[in-house]
Enzyme design. Structure first.
Site, mmCIF file in Angstrom:
data_model
loop_
_atom_site.group_PDB
_atom_site.id
_atom_site.type_symbol
_atom_site.label_atom_id
_atom_site.label_comp_id
_atom_site.label_asym_id
_atom_site.label_seq_id
_atom_site.Cartn_x
_atom_site.Cartn_y
_atom_site.Cartn_z
ATOM 1 N N HIS A 61 0.995 -1.285 0.148
ATOM 2 C CA HIS A 61 0.021 0.139 -0.153
ATOM 3 C C HIS A 61 0.951 1.513 0.098
ATOM 4 C CE1 HIS A 61 -2.518 2.664 2.200
ATOM 5 N NE2 HIS A 61 -3.262 2.947 0.850
ATOM 6 N N GLU A 88 0.292 -0.662 -4.773
ATOM 7 C CA GLU A 88 -0.626 0.380 -5.275
ATOM 8 C C GLU A 88 0.023 1.631 -4.421
ATOM 9 O OE1 GLU A 88 -4.843 2.495 -2.514
ATOM 10 O OE2 GLU A 88 -1.967 2.572 -2.404
ATOM 11 N N ASP A 90 -1.320 6.093 -5.081
ATOM 12 C CA ASP A 90 -2.168 7.568 -5.631
ATOM 13 C C ASP A 90 -1.946 8.880 -6.263
ATOM 14 O OD1 ASP A 90 -3.747 6.373 -3.069
ATOM 15 O OD2 ASP A 90 -1.995 7.218 -1.998
ATOM 16 N N HIS A 103 -0.795 10.716 -2.235
ATOM 17 C CA HIS A 103 -2.317 10.381 -1.464
ATOM 18 C C HIS A 103 -2.935 11.953 -0.821
ATOM 19 C CE1 HIS A 103 -4.608 9.832 2.399
ATOM 20 N NE2 HIS A 103 -4.817 8.356 1.445
ATOM 21 N N GLU A 171 -4.531 4.139 -8.164
ATOM 22 C CA GLU A 171 -5.611 4.360 -7.194
ATOM 23 C C GLU A 171 -5.556 6.476 -7.786
ATOM 24 O OE1 GLU A 171 -6.533 5.281 -2.996
ATOM 25 O OE2 GLU A 171 -7.709 6.657 -3.860
HETATM 26 O O1 G3P Z 1 -6.087 0.711 -1.794
HETATM 27 C C1 G3P Z 1 -6.336 1.744 -0.370
HETATM 28 C C2 G3P Z 1 -6.236 2.450 -0.567
HETATM 29 O O2 G3P Z 1 -5.051 2.613 -0.640
HETATM 30 C C3 G3P Z 1 -7.297 3.488 0.101
HETATM 31 O O3 G3P Z 1 -6.873 3.908 0.932
HETATM 32 O O4 G3P Z 1 -6.903 6.746 1.615
HETATM 33 O O5 G3P Z 1 -4.787 4.628 1.600
HETATM 34 O O6 G3P Z 1 -6.059 5.871 -1.013
HETATM 35 P P1 G3P Z 1 -5.957 5.107 1.148
HETATM 36 CA CA CA Z 2 -4.181 4.817 -2.029
#
Ligand code: G3P
Ligand code: CA
Length: 312
Positions: A61, A88, A90, A103, A171
């Site tokens: 993450h 993962e 953002d 993020h 994301e």
């Molecule tokens: O991938 C799921 C997670 O990233 C969602 O929450 O706030 O960390 O982007 P956040």
């Molecule tokens: Ca995320």
């Protein structure tokens, strides 16, 4: 520390898996992965082979963000060093239209923006140009050994994930702040060579908390695997399945019954919908969601979760 498995072991396992499934060997670029030495656990083979093998998956993450500053290239590399295929991230957009990996929608928590630009009145990502953001230190807040780490552009991030032969759960963050970011994201993916058939089938999932965003991505590129972040009521799942292949919920919001209900629906590409839950960083919680039947765990500490559940 986990050692990345040998290519020979990869070939051996893949050969066995394909013999069992009657499948066709993917290209070397697909990088299908292997049983971990001595554990009997199975690494992610990408969505296509995951489907064939029923393999659950770990995602690092924001990269392996328990061990390196989130959403930096160092966090991608930390995941690589831990043997984690999936990372993962953002994605957001700068004032001058560049896509960057961060993020928060402000720069304050994870960079030294207030020091570098003391006279600014806004710290929003969208109020800074890419060149300004490139000057910021995105590593020192996490630890002095990461001083000088940068907020990567999406292109830089994609290139690093590719050179590590990893896979990406991308994301699109807060798309309501960035009209048209879906097209922008697809353009960068295309430019970086991430929309070829093998990559689309095995190396990339696009997700968002915004159903409109996921729907837009699906309509622009129906071949992409997509995920909706959230926990829709069971009665609404069929509607999400029109444009998403996966439902990715916060772990506190789910039950075994809900996971089973998702598994009872076929997603946008006709396959059983998956559930990849977040953010699970401790062993007991990992075992709890594993028992609920989730298909994947998105975690800051993939080594801890791997030890608990035996997945890769
Ligand atoms: O991938 C799921 C997670 O990233 C969602 O929450 O706030 O960390 O982007 P956040
Ligand atoms: Ca995320």
């Amino acid at each position: 520390m986990y050692l990345r498995p040998l290519a020979a072991a990869t070939a051996a396992f893949l050969g066995l898996a394909l013999a069992l499934t009657g499948g066709t060997a993917p290209s070397a670029a697909a990088g299908a992965r292997v049983a971990a030495p001595g554990t009997g656990a199975v690494r992610s083979a990408g969505p296509e082979l995951d489907r064939l093998l029923g393999v659950p998956v770990l995602y690092a993450h924001r990269g392996a963000s328990a061990y390196a500053p989130e959403n930096t290239l160092a966090a991608v590399d930390a995941a690589y060093e831990l043997g984690v295929d999936w990372v993962e991230n953002d994605v957001q957009r700068t004032k001058d239209g560049q896509l960057v990996v961060i993020h928060d929608d402000t720069l304050t928590r994870t960079t030294d923006v207030k020091k570098v630009f003391p006279n600014r009145t806004s710290w929003k990502v969208g109020d800074f140009t890419a060149a300004e953001i490139a000057r910021l230190d995105a590593g020192s807040w996490f630890g002095p050994e990461f001083a000088g780490a940068r907020v990567p552009t999406l292109r830089q991030y994609l290139d690093r994930v590719r050179s590590n032969e990893q896979r990406l759960l991308l994301e699109i963050k807060k798309p309501e702040l960035y009209p048209g970011i879906e097209r922008d994201t697809l353009r960068v993916l295309e430019q970086a060579g991430w929309l070829g058939e093998d990559t689309v089938r095995n190396r990339l999932v696009v997700q968002s908390f915004s159903a409109d965003c996921v729907r837009t991505v699906h309509s622009l590129r129906p071949d992409l695997i997509t995920a909706f972040l959230g926990t829709p009521p069971v009665g609404d799942l069929a509607r999400y399945a029109e444009f998403a292949d996966r439902i990715n919920p916060w772990h506190t919001t789910i039950s075994a019954e809900w996971v089973a209900a998702v598994h009872g629906v076929r997603g946008a590409h006709g396959d059983t919908m998956r559930v990849d839950t977040w953010i699970v960083d401790d062993a007991a919680l990992a075992r709890k969601v594993q028992a609920m039947g989730v298909d994947g765990i998105i975690t800051n500490a993939p080594d801890v979760v791997r030890e608990a559940v035996g997945w890769f």
